[in-house]
Design a protein around this motif. Structure first.
Motif, short mmCIF file in Angstrom:
data_model
loop_
_atom_site.label_atom_id
_atom_site.label_comp_id
_atom_site.label_asym_id
_atom_site.label_seq_id
_atom_site.Cartn_x
_atom_site.Cartn_y
_atom_site.Cartn_z
N VAL A 269 -30.42 30.91 25.63
CA VAL A 269 -31.71 30.69 26.24
C VAL A 269 -31.38 31.32 27.63
CG1 VAL A 269 -33.41 29.20 27.14
CG2 VAL A 269 -32.62 28.94 24.81
N VAL A 270 -32.40 32.35 28.29
CA VAL A 270 -32.14 32.87 29.63
C VAL A 270 -33.41 32.98 30.16
CG1 VAL A 270 -32.07 35.02 28.49
CG2 VAL A 270 -31.12 34.82 30.76
N GLY A 271 -33.46 33.02 31.36
CA GLY A 271 -34.62 33.14 32.29
C GLY A 271 -34.75 32.20 33.44
N ASP A 272 -35.98 32.54 33.77
CA ASP A 272 -36.81 31.61 35.22
C ASP A 272 -37.24 30.39 34.68
OD1 ASP A 272 -37.92 30.88 37.46
OD2 ASP A 272 -39.41 32.36 37.38
N LEU A 273 -36.23 29.27 34.92
CA LEU A 273 -36.86 28.04 34.59
C LEU A 273 -37.30 27.21 35.69
CD1 LEU A 273 -33.91 26.89 31.85
CD2 LEU A 273 -35.87 28.29 31.68
N GLN A 274 -37.32 27.83 36.90
CA GLN A 274 -37.84 27.23 37.92
C GLN A 274 -37.41 26.19 38.63
OE1 GLN A 274 -40.92 28.11 39.78
NE2 GLN A 274 -40.68 30.02 38.78
N GLY A 275 -36.98 25.11 37.91
CA GLY A 275 -36.63 23.99 38.62
C GLY A 275 -34.84 23.97 38.39
N PRO A 276 -34.18 23.06 39.38
CA PRO A 276 -32.69 23.05 39.32
C PRO A 276 -32.19 22.52 38.06
CG PRO A 276 -33.70 21.59 40.79
CD PRO A 276 -34.64 22.13 40.14
N PRO A 277 -31.32 22.88 37.44
CA PRO A 277 -30.60 22.36 36.25
C PRO A 277 -29.86 21.04 36.23
CG PRO A 277 -29.03 24.11 37.09
CD PRO A 277 -30.16 23.95 38.08
N ASN A 278 -29.73 20.87 37.51
CA ASN A 278 -29.12 19.31 37.72
C ASN A 278 -30.35 18.09 37.69
OD1 ASN A 278 -29.84 20.26 40.35
ND2 ASN A 278 -28.41 19.25 41.32
N ALA A 279 -31.59 18.62 37.34
CA ALA A 279 -32.72 17.55 37.42
C ALA A 279 -32.69 17.32 35.94
CB ALA A 279 -33.79 18.24 37.77
N LEU A 280 -32.59 15.85 35.61
CA LEU A 280 -32.56 15.41 34.44
C LEU A 280 -33.60 15.69 33.34
CD1 LEU A 280 -31.10 11.86 35.04
CD2 LEU A 280 -29.70 13.84 33.87
N ALA A 281 -34.99 15.87 34.19
CA ALA A 281 -36.23 15.97 33.30
C ALA A 281 -36.12 17.51 32.91
CB ALA A 281 -37.30 15.97 34.29
N LEU A 282 -35.18 18.43 33.41
CA LEU A 282 -35.07 19.67 32.98
C LEU A 282 -34.02 19.88 31.86
CD1 LEU A 282 -35.18 23.06 35.14
CD2 LEU A 282 -33.42 22.72 33.42
N SER A 283 -32.78 19.33 32.20
CA SER A 283 -31.70 19.35 31.32
C SER A 283 -31.80 18.43 30.06
CB SER A 283 -30.23 18.99 32.07
OG SER A 283 -30.32 17.57 32.54
N ARG A 284 -32.21 17.51 30.28
CA ARG A 284 -32.14 16.58 28.61
C ARG A 284 -33.05 17.19 27.65
NH1 ARG A 284 -34.31 11.43 29.34
NH2 ARG A 284 -33.14 10.40 28.18
N PRO A 285 -34.16 17.75 27.71
CA PRO A 285 -34.61 18.20 26.48
C PRO A 285 -33.88 19.50 26.02
CG PRO A 285 -36.57 17.85 28.37
CD PRO A 285 -34.93 17.97 28.93
N LEU A 286 -33.41 20.28 26.63
CA LEU A 286 -32.59 21.34 26.12
C LEU A 286 -31.13 21.00 25.73
CD1 LEU A 286 -32.98 23.90 29.30
CD2 LEU A 286 -34.01 23.94 27.15
N GLU A 287 -30.39 19.80 26.28
CA GLU A 287 -29.42 19.27 25.74
C GLU A 287 -29.76 18.47 24.33
OE1 GLU A 287 -28.19 16.87 28.71
OE2 GLU A 287 -27.07 18.41 30.00
N ALA A 288 -30.84 18.14 24.34
CA ALA A 288 -31.06 17.31 22.89
C ALA A 288 -31.36 18.27 21.94
CB ALA A 288 -32.28 16.48 23.39
#
Length: 352
Positions: A269-288
């Protein structure tokens, strides 16, 4: 009648009590929003808050206000810990992806496995200033796959296609659902799935202005890289920040669901995800969904009001499935665009 005397000592005691409990208040407050969309806003503002906190701490020490300095320093540590550490350990349930995406799972599983490292470059652009110089720098890295977000300029795509000797896909905004177009180029060709098409578009239902393209680029002499190219919408001014954070989280949930439906092991998955990756609300769904971020340095903002600036956040990101190992990553300098290109080298974890 005389006014009653003031009690500065009592006020001082109350002030000291407040300073003592301040770190605890910050800890619980940051923890309460750490997995909500508002955490995106908090993490985006974190560098500014940190700079302000360090300044106030230094001034307090100069004034010999040691309790104030200690309270501010402890609050910064507590807030940072609460924002970035998922102390609750609550599992994230990834929703089911669109039903039509499931037909792509077989193509991801049966795709010809990669036999060598793959160099992938992603870059979100804003306007044409410095675009030619950036493209030349990207081509100088000898990439296998290039994803540009924010432009679907035929001349730019053709230039990269000619240099790579492969195939280009133009994704106009009206097709992808995103606010601006994007393009993808592979040193090879995009593979068909089911004999019907070689590109699929994924609008984000609860996030207008966000979209993604799904493809199976085959890198010549290397293999197939199942790819989701995402473009999430930016905020429409300061007043839109709360809604923007909710749109980003909604889009990430859709992206994670799509990745899980396709099968995330060999996916990128690549691209403009807008938010910083160290925000849990961003990283947790992708990690799950079984994805891991390819560590790369911050690429935004490279400048503010035309002046060079120290980059703070990685807004252009690469996430990979378990079949990939990140060999290296780096940021290419960008003097005129607000973001810098991200270069990631991936190698297969398993031998074909």
């Amino acid at each position: 009648m005389d006014n009653p005397p003031s009690h500065p000592k009592n006020a001082s005691i109350l002030g000291n009590i407040l300073l003592t409990v301040l770190p605890a208040l910050v800890l619980f407050g940051a923890g309460a929003i750490s997995t909500t969309p508002y955490s995106l806003l908090a993490v985006m503002a974190e560098p500014v808050a940190l700079a302000l906190g360090v300044t106030v701490t230094a001034l307090a020490l100069l004034e010999r206000k040691n309790l104030l300095a200690g309270a501010i320093a402890a609050s910064m540590v507590a807030g940072g810990f609460a924002l970035h550490e998922d102390a609750g350990g609550i599992a994230v349930a990834v929703p089911a992806g669109p039903t039509w995406v499931r037909k792509l799972k077989g193509c991801a599983i049966l795709a010809k496995p990669t036999r060598a490292p793959v160099r992938l470059v992603t870059w979100t652009v804003d306007g044409s200033d410095g675009l030619d110089e950036g493209v030349k720098a990207i081509l100088g890295t000898q990439p296998d796959i290039v994803v540009l977000i924010g432009t679907d300029d035929p001349e730019v795509g053709s230039q990269i296609q000619e240099a790579l000797g492969g195939e280009v896909k133009f994704v106009p905004s009206q097709i992808s659902g995103a606010t601006t177009g994007m393009l993808a180029v592979v040193r090879g060709s995009f593979q068909y799935c089911g004999g019907e098409t070689d590109e699929w578009y994924l609008p984000m239902p609860n996030a207008p202005g966000s979209g993604a393209m799904i493809g199976f680029p085959h890198v010549e002499d290397i293999g197939v890289v199942p790819l989701i190219m995402a473009h999430l919408s930016p905020p429409n001014g300061v007043l839109d920040w709360p809604n923007w954070s909710r749109r980003v989280v909604s889009s990430l949930a859709m992206t994670a669901a799509t990745a899980q439906s396709i099968g995330s092991r060999s996916l990128v998955v690549v691209g403009d995800l807008q938010g910083p990756p160290n925000a849990l609300a961003l990283s947790r769904p992708l990690e799950a969904a079984g994805l891991r971020r390819a560590p790369s340095g911050p690429n935004w903002p490279t400048q503010i009001l035309g002046m060079p600036f120290w980059t703070q956040h990685a807004r252009d990101q690469v996430w990979t499935g378990a079949d990939w190992h990140v060999q290296s990553s780096r940021i290419l300098p960008s003097a005129t665009q607000s973001r810098a290109p991200v270069v990631v080298d991936l190698i297969p974890n398993q031998k074909p």
